[in-house]
Design an enzyme around this catalytic site. Structure first.
Site, mmCIF file in Angstrom:
data_model
loop_
_atom_site.group_PDB
_atom_site.id
_atom_site.type_symbol
_atom_site.label_atom_id
_atom_site.label_comp_id
_atom_site.label_asym_id
_atom_site.label_seq_id
_atom_site.Cartn_x
_atom_site.Cartn_y
_atom_site.Cartn_z
ATOM 1 N N LYS A 1 0.851 -1.209 0.000
ATOM 2 C CA LYS A 1 0.000 0.000 0.000
ATOM 3 C C LYS A 1 0.879 1.249 0.000
ATOM 4 C CE LYS A 1 -1.662 1.589 4.040
ATOM 5 N NZ LYS A 1 -1.351 3.006 4.357
ATOM 6 N N ASN A 2 1.886 1.251 0.864
ATOM 7 C CA ASN A 2 2.681 2.466 1.038
ATOM 8 C C ASN A 2 3.714 2.679 -0.062
ATOM 9 O OD1 ASN A 2 1.127 2.980 3.229
ATOM 10 N ND2 ASN A 2 2.640 2.347 4.744
ATOM 11 N N CYS B 1 -4.761 12.147 12.344
ATOM 12 C CA CYS B 1 -5.584 10.949 12.487
ATOM 13 C C CYS B 1 -5.371 10.435 13.912
ATOM 14 C CB CYS B 1 -5.192 9.901 11.460
ATOM 15 S SG CYS B 1 -3.514 9.338 11.714
ATOM 16 N N ARG C 1 0.324 14.477 12.888
ATOM 17 C CA ARG C 1 0.704 14.322 11.482
ATOM 18 C C ARG C 1 0.959 15.663 10.783
ATOM 19 N NH1 ARG C 1 -1.065 9.015 10.054
ATOM 20 N NH2 ARG C 1 0.582 9.021 8.501
ATOM 21 N N ASP D 1 4.603 0.619 11.984
ATOM 22 C CA ASP D 1 3.360 -0.022 11.515
ATOM 23 C C ASP D 1 3.254 -1.457 12.003
ATOM 24 O OD1 ASP D 1 3.349 1.589 8.229
ATOM 25 O OD2 ASP D 1 2.932 2.322 10.248
ATOM 26 N N ARG E 1 -8.986 -0.083 4.598
ATOM 27 C CA ARG E 1 -8.166 0.988 4.019
ATOM 28 C C ARG E 1 -6.791 0.463 3.646
ATOM 29 N NH1 ARG E 1 -6.621 5.192 7.745
ATOM 30 N NH2 ARG E 1 -5.141 5.472 6.058
#
Ligand code: EPZ
Length: 414
Positions: A22-23, A115, A120, A301, A394
């Site tokens: 994803k990243n 978030c 952030r 993560d 997500r």
């Protein structure tokens, strides 16, 4: 949004392929703003974040096609996005800033929402753009940048992944040489540089702390395959370890996961790199000490999934979260299952070996939600995981389905 019913299961076993990262995919999609020729990104995972970014990029003037798992996009006339709410829905949307500024000399983007895991800020992104010659004007809820970019020298106070990526994207079209000191070394940053070089950019030093971009050449399209998702792979390894399972992960890049593999080995599991893939087996029992750091340190993560595993270890594990200021929210939900976790600022002490009992829990963020799904695998009875914000979909293409294919007992209720 979905609710997941997770029941304690026996040993996970079998083989499974991991998705593209994803990243890596998100910044690669933003590179589509830099060219008038088609950029095709293959094996794009079906994630809400990918769909949201596709909407944002179309709003920015990209022509975008999705077929058979690939995304093809380019931008004849890029423009700043109009839809503010879209930008606030996803942090990575800030990565349209660099390409828009480089292509058009102007960018106005909504400030990406903070978030659950932290405030952030984007100060490092903005300082980087200023170093390339942009004037920055902050207005409530948005930021406007303008100026013809030229190469410059940037020092990042923190090796921010997003700031590094944004500056690289901008610098590819800025006349002259740009040098980024204290750049992020994450594999996803290197993947972006490899793709941009395939599009005709001249970037050296990816994966080191010093990245040099010789900008100014027009970029062309290419077809690119992103790297595999090291966080999805790590999450699956933790699930296997929690159940004393034997699982083969196909398509992973162990060299991207050394910190995670070392910590997993410290728990006592066996990890073998074979021609078919990475195999995990054996029992995880020894507690660990984990300090999250920028790459190649232990990835933030993976903190939450590793904490789920720590619930099953004999003794007290210690987690130090040094990257984000508020990334232990899953601990509160794990405590509802009977976990013994004590939080002191950025340190969590996890007392493993307690009996966990299924109950209702709520996903707090993407990786926290995944860790609660894993915790349910080890809890007596049924754990009902509510995910009202759709955090899990997500960032994971089909985590419940992947776990179910390995023998987990998980049902999804929309
Ligand atoms: C990327 O976020 C990832 N997201 C995150 O993954 C990951 O946790 C993070 O890098 C760290 O590895 C994507 O790639 C889409 P940072 P990013 O800029 O770029 C501070 C997931 O679960 N900072 O490296 O936003 C910031 O507050 C997500 O997949 C500033 O102070 O992370 C944080 O404390 C979560 N000023 C630290 O740096 C800035 O201008 C790391 O942030 C930018 C960041």
């Amino acid at each position: 949004m979905a609710t997941y019913h997770i029941r304690r299961c026996g040993r996970l076993s079998g083989e499974i392929s991991v998705h593209a990262a994803k990243n890596a995919v998100l910044p690669l999609m933003c590179a589509g703003l830099l060219t008038q020729e088609p950029l095709t990104i293959e094996h794009v995972p079906q994630l809400t974040d990918v769909h949201t970014l596709a909407d944002i990029l179309e709003d920015c003037g990209c022509t975008l096609r999705q077929e058979e798992g690939a995304v093809t996009l380019w931008a004849d006339e890029p423009r700043s996005p109009s839809g503010g709410d879209l930008l606030s829905r996803m942090r990575a949307s800030v990565l349209v800033m660099g390409p828009l500024l480089a292509r058009t000399g102007y960018a106005r983007v909504g400030l990406p929402g903070g978030c659950a895991i932290g405030q952030r800020p984007i100060d490092l992104h903005l300082r980087g753009m200023e170093a390339l010659g942009a004037q920055v004007q902050l207005t409530p809820g948005s930021v406007t940048l303008q100026g013809r970019l030229r190469g410059g020298n940037v020092y990042l106070d923190f090796p921010s992944v997003g700031a590094t990526e944004n500056i690289i994207l901008a610098a590819t079209l800025a006349e002259g040489v740009t040098r980024i000191e204290n750049a992020a070394k994450e594999p996803e940053v290197t993947d972006l540089c490899d793709c941009l070089n395939a599009m005709g950019a001249h970037i050296a030093g990816a994966g080191t702390g010093a990245i040099i971009i010789q900008g100014g050449t027009e970029l062309h399209g290419c077809t690119y395959t992103p790297i595999p998702d090291r966080i999805e792979a790590g999450t699956l390894l933790c699930a296997a370890a929690m159940t004393e399972g034997s699982v083969l992960l196909r398509g992973v890049r162990p060299e991207h996961m050394q910190a995670v593999l070392f910590k997993l080995r410290e728990t006592g599991v066996a990890l073998r790199e074979t021609p078919a893939g990475l195999r995990i087996s054996g029992r995880a029992s020894q507690p660990v000490q984990v300090r999250t750091l920028a790459y190649p340190g232990f990835p933030t993560d993976m903190q939450a999934p590793m904490m789920a595993l720590a619930l099953c270890l004999r003794g007290t594990s210690i987690f130090m979260e040094t990257v984000f200021e508020n990334r232990f929210m899953h601990a509160r939900e794990m405590a509802r299952l009977g976990a013994g976790i004590r939080i002191e600022d950025r340190i969590a002490l996890v007392t493993g070996g307690r009996v966990l009992s299924g109950t209702d829990v709520t996903s707090t963020d993407l990786r926290g939600g995944a860790s609660l799904m894993l915790a349910g695998l080890a809890a007596e009875g049924t754990t009902v995981l509510h995910d009202p914000c759709g955090h899990i979909t997500r960032g994971y293409a089909d985590l419940p389905g992947m776990l179910r294919s390995l023998g987990a007992d998980i049902t999804v209720h929309e």
